[in-house]
Design a protein around this motif. Structure first.
Motif, short mmCIF file in Angstrom:
data_model
loop_
_atom_site.label_atom_id
_atom_site.label_comp_id
_atom_site.label_asym_id
_atom_site.label_seq_id
_atom_site.Cartn_x
_atom_site.Cartn_y
_atom_site.Cartn_z
N SER A 187 0.81 -1.21 0.00
CA SER A 187 0.00 0.00 0.00
C SER A 187 0.85 1.27 0.00
CB SER A 187 -0.94 0.01 1.21
OG SER A 187 -0.19 -0.11 2.40
N VAL A 188 2.14 1.12 -0.24
CA VAL A 188 3.03 2.28 -0.34
C VAL A 188 3.28 2.55 -1.82
CG1 VAL A 188 5.28 3.24 0.25
CG2 VAL A 188 4.14 1.69 1.84
N ASP A 189 3.08 3.80 -2.25
CA ASP A 189 3.27 4.15 -3.65
C ASP A 189 4.66 3.75 -4.13
OD1 ASP A 189 0.79 5.20 -3.82
OD2 ASP A 189 1.40 7.29 -4.11
N ASP A 190 4.73 3.26 -5.37
CA ASP A 190 6.01 2.87 -5.95
C ASP A 190 7.00 4.03 -5.96
OD1 ASP A 190 5.11 0.32 -6.37
OD2 ASP A 190 4.52 0.67 -8.45
N GLU A 191 6.49 5.23 -6.22
CA GLU A 191 7.36 6.41 -6.25
C GLU A 191 7.98 6.67 -4.88
OE1 GLU A 191 9.30 9.50 -8.22
OE2 GLU A 191 8.03 7.89 -9.03
N VAL A 192 7.19 6.45 -3.83
CA VAL A 192 7.69 6.63 -2.47
C VAL A 192 8.74 5.57 -2.16
CG1 VAL A 192 7.07 6.59 -0.02
CG2 VAL A 192 5.57 7.72 -1.66
N LEU A 193 8.44 4.32 -2.51
CA LEU A 193 9.40 3.24 -2.25
C LEU A 193 10.73 3.49 -2.96
CD1 LEU A 193 7.11 0.08 -2.54
CD2 LEU A 193 8.16 0.99 -0.46
N LYS A 194 10.65 4.08 -4.14
CA LYS A 194 11.85 4.27 -4.95
C LYS A 194 12.68 5.47 -4.50
CE LYS A 194 11.26 3.72 -9.33
NZ LYS A 194 10.85 3.97 -10.75
N ASN A 195 12.00 6.57 -4.12
CA ASN A 195 12.71 7.83 -3.92
C ASN A 195 12.65 8.40 -2.50
OD1 ASN A 195 13.42 8.09 -6.72
ND2 ASN A 195 11.28 8.64 -7.13
N CYS A 196 11.95 7.75 -1.59
CA CYS A 196 11.77 8.31 -0.25
C CYS A 196 12.19 7.30 0.82
CB CYS A 196 10.31 8.71 -0.05
SG CYS A 196 9.94 9.34 1.60
N PRO A 197 13.13 7.66 1.69
CA PRO A 197 13.55 6.74 2.77
C PRO A 197 12.56 6.77 3.93
CG PRO A 197 14.78 8.77 2.93
CD PRO A 197 13.89 8.92 1.71
N TRP A 198 11.29 6.50 3.64
CA TRP A 198 10.20 6.69 4.61
C TRP A 198 10.37 5.85 5.87
CZ3 TRP A 198 6.81 2.77 6.09
CH2 TRP A 198 6.93 1.57 5.36
N ASN A 199 11.00 4.67 5.74
CA ASN A 199 11.13 3.80 6.91
C ASN A 199 12.33 4.15 7.79
OD1 ASN A 199 12.89 2.93 4.91
ND2 ASN A 199 12.74 0.78 5.49
N THR A 200 13.02 5.25 7.46
CA THR A 200 14.11 5.73 8.32
C THR A 200 13.69 6.95 9.14
OG1 THR A 200 15.05 7.28 6.68
CG2 THR A 200 15.76 4.98 6.56
N PHE A 201 12.51 7.50 8.84
CA PHE A 201 12.12 8.77 9.47
C PHE A 201 11.94 8.64 10.98
CE2 PHE A 201 10.05 10.36 5.27
CZ PHE A 201 11.30 10.76 4.82
N ILE A 202 11.29 7.57 11.44
CA ILE A 202 11.03 7.43 12.88
C ILE A 202 12.33 7.21 13.66
CG2 ILE A 202 9.94 5.99 14.65
CD1 ILE A 202 7.55 5.70 12.77
N PRO A 203 13.22 6.29 13.24
CA PRO A 203 14.51 6.18 13.95
C PRO A 203 15.28 7.50 13.99
CG PRO A 203 14.19 4.27 12.55
CD PRO A 203 13.09 5.23 12.21
N LYS A 204 15.28 8.21 12.88
CA LYS A 204 16.00 9.49 12.83
C LYS A 204 15.37 10.51 13.77
CE LYS A 204 17.89 12.91 9.63
NZ LYS A 204 17.99 13.35 8.22
N TYR A 205 14.04 10.56 13.79
CA TYR A 205 13.35 11.49 14.69
C TYR A 205 13.72 11.19 16.14
CZ TYR A 205 9.71 14.00 17.20
OH TYR A 205 9.05 14.83 18.08
N LEU A 206 13.69 9.92 16.51
CA LEU A 206 14.00 9.54 17.89
C LEU A 206 15.44 9.90 18.26
CD1 LEU A 206 12.27 6.04 18.03
CD2 LEU A 206 11.55 8.11 19.23
N ALA A 207 16.37 9.67 17.34
CA ALA A 207 17.77 9.99 17.61
C ALA A 207 17.98 11.49 17.78
CB ALA A 207 18.65 9.46 16.48
#
Length: 295
Positions: free
Chosen positions: A172-192
Motif C-alpha cells: 500500500s506504499v506508492d512505488d514512487e515513495v518506495l523508490k525515492n523516499c527513505p520513509w522507513n528511516t524517518f522514525i529512527p532518525k526522529y528519535l535519535a
C-alpha cells in the motif's frame, strides 16, 4: 529578639531543603573527555589546538547551572554521583559535505555509588566546513555540552534502534515513495534527534546487539500523495524494548492523516507524530501500550 513568622520559617526550611537536595545531586566530571578505546586514531582529524573535548566539559558546567562540577580527585576512585564520558570523531580530515558529513560525539554514563543511573550518546554533525575550523568546533562543543545538561535534567537509560524499520506489507506504499523516499528511516532518525541522546541509531542488524534496544516493525501502512483526494494515509507499527534478552516494554502505535500532497511528506508527518508518541513512552515504558491513534 526579632520573631520569625511561621511563613518565613517554612520558607527558610524549604530553601535549606532545596539546597541540600542540590548538593546531593551534584555530578562530578573529569576536566577532559578522553577518546574512547579504538577511536584515538581519529583525533588528528580534529584541530588539536582547540581542545574540543575540554570545551564540551566547560559548556556542560556552564549550562548545568552549578549542578556539574570538576572532580577534585580521580573519578575512578570517587563513589558519589559522577558522569563518565568518552569522545569520538570523524576519522577523515577534509571538508564536510552532505554525502560525507563530519562529526563529533560523546557517550556518557551517569553513575551513583557505581550504580548505572542512565547513559546516552550525543552526536553533532556538519555538512559544511571542517573540523579544523576553531569556530565550528566551539559551536559543536557548545551544542554537545548543552545537550548533556538537558539530558541530566531527566537522565534515562540509552536505547539503540536500527537505522531503518522493516515493513511487513509494502503493497500500500506508492512505488514512487518506495523508490525515492527513505520513509522507513524517518522514525529512527526522529528519535535519535529528539530524545536528548537517549536513543541512538545502531547497527542495521540490531537483533545481534547485546545492548538495550528498541525493535520497530511496520505492520501496516498506506502512504500516498494527493492530499484529501487520495484518502487516508497511515502507519501502524509495533515496538519491543529489550534488555539482556528480556522484553521490558512493548507497544502498538498508529497515526492517521488525510494531509500530504506528496507521499514522502505524508510519511514524514506521520513519522514525526509517532516518533513523539514513542519518545514520551520511553520515559516510562510499559507492556502492551497503545500509542497515538492505536489507543
Amino acid at each position: 529578639m526579632r520573631k520569625i513568622s511561621a511563613a518565613m520559617f517554612l520558607a527558610l526550611n524549604f530553601s535549606m531543603a532545596t539546597q541540600a537536595a542540590q548538593l546531593v545531586d551534584l555530578v562530578q566530571v573529569a576536566p577532559v573527555i578522553p577518546y574512547a578505546t579504538g577511536a584515538e586514531s581519529a583525533a588528528p582529524a580534529v584541530n588539536h589546538d582547540c581542545h574540543w573535548n575540554t570545551q564540551v566539559v566547560q559548556a556542560l558546567i556552564k549550562e548545568s547551572k552549578g549542578r556539574v562540577q570538576l572532580a577534585a580527585q580521580d573519578l575512578g576512585a570517587f563513589e558519589g554521583r559522577k558522569l563518565i564520558l568518552f569522545a569520538s570523531s570523524s576519522a577523515e580530515a577534509g571538508t564536510a559535505s552532505e554525502t560525507a558529513p563530519k562529526w563529533l560525539a560523546v557517550t556518557g554514563q551517569l553513575l551513583d555509588k557505581n550504580t548505572l543511573i542512565g547513559d546516552f550518546k550525543l552526536r553533532q554533525e556538519i555538512t559544511k566546513g571542517s573540523l579544523q575550523d576553531s569556530k565550528i568546533l566551539k559551536e559543536m562543543s557548545g551544542d554537545l555540552g548543552d545537550g548533556m545538561a538537558q539530558w541530566l535534567e531527566e537522565p534515562m537509560r540509552g536505547v539503540s534502534v536500527a537505522p531503518a524499520m522493516p515493513a511487513l506489507n509494502k503493497d500500500s506504499v506508492d512505488d514512487e515513495v518506495l523508490k525515492n523516499c527513505p520513509w522507513n528511516t524517518f522514525i529512527p532518525k526522529y528519535l535519535a534527534e529528539n530524545t536528548r541522546g537517549q536513543v541512538n541509531i545502531g547497527a542495521r542488524d540490531i537483533h545481534n546487539l547485546n545492548e538495550r534496544k528498541l525493535l520497530l516493525t511496520v505492520v501496516e501502512s498506506r502512504i500516498a500523495g494527493g492530499g484529501v483526494y487520495s484518502g487516508g494515509k497511515w502507519i501502524d507499527l509495533t515496538g519491543q524494548l529489550i534488555e539482556n534478552g528480556n522484553d521490558i516494554g512493548s507497544f502498538e502505535a498508529s497515526r492517521h492523516t488525510i494531509k500530504g500532497w506528496s507521499g514522502c511528506g505524508a510519511a514524514k508527518n506521520l513519522s514525526e507524530e509517532i516518533g513523539e508518541d514513542i519518545a514520551k513512552w520511553l520515559k516510562k515504558p510499559s507492556m502492551n501500550a497503545k500509542l497515538g491513534d492505536a489507543s
